[in-house]
Design an enzyme around this catalytic site. Sequence first.
Site, PDB file in Angstrom:
ATOM      1  N   TYR A   1      16.230  19.763  36.687  1.00 58.05           N
ATOM      2  CA  TYR A   1      15.061  20.411  36.105  1.00 58.05           C
ATOM      3  C   TYR A   1      15.454  21.743  35.463  1.00 58.05           C
ATOM      4  O   TYR A   1      16.249  22.494  36.009  1.00 58.05           O
ATOM      5  CB  TYR A   1      13.993  20.668  37.168  1.00 58.05           C
ATOM      6  CG  TYR A   1      13.416  19.430  37.796  1.00 58.05           C
ATOM      7  CD1 TYR A   1      13.040  18.349  37.005  1.00 58.05           C
ATOM      8  CD2 TYR A   1      13.247  19.332  39.167  1.00 58.05           C
ATOM      9  CE1 TYR A   1      12.501  17.209  37.570  1.00 58.05           C
ATOM     10  CE2 TYR A   1      12.711  18.197  39.747  1.00 58.05           C
ATOM     11  CZ  TYR A   1      12.341  17.136  38.946  1.00 58.05           C
ATOM     12  OH  TYR A   1      11.816  16.021  39.522  1.00 58.05           O
TER      13      TYR A   1
ATOM     14  N   ASN B   1       4.535  19.292  25.399  1.00 57.29           N
ATOM     15  CA  ASN B   1       5.494  20.280  25.882  1.00 57.29           C
ATOM     16  C   ASN B   1       6.439  20.746  24.788  1.00 57.29           C
ATOM     17  O   ASN B   1       7.077  21.777  24.915  1.00 57.29           O
ATOM     18  CB  ASN B   1       6.328  19.698  27.033  1.00 57.29           C
ATOM     19  CG  ASN B   1       5.549  19.658  28.326  1.00 57.29           C
ATOM     20  OD1 ASN B   1       4.370  19.992  28.357  1.00 57.29           O
ATOM     21  ND2 ASN B   1       6.204  19.239  29.388  1.00 57.29           N
TER      22      ASN B   1
ATOM     23  N   LEU C   1      19.157   8.461  30.531  1.00 57.15           N
ATOM     24  CA  LEU C   1      20.576   8.736  30.382  1.00 57.15           C
ATOM     25  C   LEU C   1      21.358   7.709  31.192  1.00 57.15           C
ATOM     26  O   LEU C   1      21.109   7.527  32.382  1.00 57.15           O
ATOM     27  CB  LEU C   1      20.905  10.155  30.850  1.00 57.15           C
ATOM     28  CG  LEU C   1      20.756  11.246  29.789  1.00 57.15           C
ATOM     29  CD1 LEU C   1      19.332  11.320  29.282  1.00 57.15           C
ATOM     30  CD2 LEU C   1      21.193  12.598  30.345  1.00 57.15           C
TER      31      LEU C   1
ATOM     32  N   ASP D   1      -0.183   5.131   0.989  1.00 57.29           N
ATOM     33  CA  ASP D   1      -0.427   6.103   2.063  1.00 57.29           C
ATOM     34  C   ASP D   1      -0.577   5.412   3.410  1.00 57.29           C
ATOM     35  O   ASP D   1      -1.419   4.535   3.590  1.00 57.29           O
ATOM     36  CB  ASP D   1      -1.685   6.913   1.756  1.00 57.29           C
ATOM     37  CG  ASP D   1      -1.567   7.688   0.454  1.00 57.29           C
ATOM     38  OD1 ASP D   1      -0.602   8.449   0.322  1.00 57.29           O
ATOM     39  OD2 ASP D   1      -2.427   7.492  -0.439  1.00 57.29           O
TER      40      ASP D   1
ATOM     41  N   ASP E   1       0.866  -1.168   0.000  1.00 58.56           N
ATOM     42  CA  ASP E   1       0.000   0.000   0.000  1.00 58.56           C
ATOM     43  C   ASP E   1       0.913   1.232   0.000  1.00 58.56           C
ATOM     44  O   ASP E   1       2.120   1.120   0.258  1.00 58.56           O
ATOM     45  CB  ASP E   1      -0.893  -0.025   1.246  1.00 58.56           C
ATOM     46  CG  ASP E   1      -1.712   1.239   1.390  1.00 58.56           C
ATOM     47  OD1 ASP E   1      -2.408   1.599   0.419  1.00 58.56           O
ATOM     48  OD2 ASP E   1      -1.648   1.867   2.455  1.00 58.56           O
TER      49      ASP E   1
ATOM     50  N   GLU F   1      10.551   9.142  26.355  1.00 57.00           N
ATOM     51  CA  GLU F   1      11.145   9.060  27.682  1.00 57.00           C
ATOM     52  C   GLU F   1      12.571   8.530  27.592  1.00 57.00           C
ATOM     53  O   GLU F   1      12.785   7.333  27.419  1.00 57.00           O
ATOM     54  CB  GLU F   1      10.304   8.167  28.595  1.00 57.00           C
ATOM     55  CG  GLU F   1       8.898   8.707  28.833  1.00 57.00           C
ATOM     56  CD  GLU F   1       8.254   8.098  30.056  1.00 57.00           C
ATOM     57  OE1 GLU F   1       8.992   7.635  30.951  1.00 57.00           O
ATOM     58  OE2 GLU F   1       7.028   8.088  30.122  1.00 57.00           O
TER      59      GLU F   1
END
Length: 403
Positions: free
Chosen positions: A329, A267, A320, A19, A17, A317
């Site tokens: 923060y 965000n 590290l 699209d 296919d 998410e």
Amino acid sequence: MSIAKPLKKLVSAVILDLDGTLLHTDGIVSDVLKVSVVKYGKQWDGRETQKIVGKTPLEAAAAVVEDYELPCSTDDFLTQITPLLYDQWCNIKALPGANRLIKHLSSHNVPVALASNSPRANIESKISYHQGWKGSFSAIIAGDEVRTGKPSPEIFLEAAKRLNLKPSSCLVIEDSLPGVTGGKAAGMEVVAVPSIPKSHLYTEADQVINSLLDLQPELWGLPPFEDWMEGTLPIKPWHIGGPVVKGFGRGSKVLGIPTGMYLPMSNLSTKGYSALLSEHPSGVYFGWAGLSSQGLYKMVMSIGWNPYFNNTEKTIEPWLLHEFDGDFYGEELRLVIVGYIRPERLAFPLSLNFGFEKLQANFSSLESLIAKIHEDRRIAERALDIPTYSKYRDDPYLKGSSL
């Protein structure tokens, strides 16, 4: 050590296919519809997305006109949006794994047909912006070249006919429910790659995969990909970044894992990252992370749909891979994503918002989830020492340069 997986069924050709399977068309279509319905005092909220996926342009337009109660006919609405869509075809990107799949099948002389509900002119226009695609298809069948489009099997049967093969020798790869239904009605094997996060609806498919990155051609008797290394798949690097807003220590209470940061799509949307995240399949990835005042680190991350928000918010998410003494923060976090590990069906839900119902759906126990997360870490740590991936440690974006 690799473990041989049982062959599902021997096929000789692939029918693709366009699209939603090869091209990320949904975003462009939504943008055009958003502009178009506002002229009638309506606000596009995407509720028709599931209804129009895989439909012919006329059927899709009819669904929008009816659901939004637009004061115009379906033909008039289609006439309005068609030129707007044509102007945007040049901006449609190939979905992750699409170029890889087409090149792979072409290099191994596997016959490939393209079967789309779109009109021929639309198909020709869209694929003209992707080098080498048109020449890779042994046949192209459009929605206006058959009497009835998907979910009718006619377009697939016509594809098999043009390939001079029996329908049972063909493997269909589709993102939509109409496409899956049509492929099965044609007597073909079907792999579903859902373009909406509702994989439980694709019960007719012989196999459901998260994205084209997860396709295993060898399961169907076709030549296998040979580009995986150390349990990872190299991908075209991409970048994303933003301030660390919440999440440090969130995972440590239950999982013993300091997740460090949580970057919801909402965000980042003001910086244009909403569209970027929509282009990438959910799953587990890895790469390099740069913190504005702390340095560079190896990183493994999940992209997925958070059930807490009723499957409407896609999140990223990162973890590290470093022991930090405290939170950070407000710091600017920049990521360069260079490789892929596995699909979301086993993706680690580091956010506690996922709840234990989600954990139990994917893992037999909390311990098995934790073990999988640490396996992801080990895979990422090893892989990032390979030159293919380690060279991106010097990516200027990680140190604050603009893209």
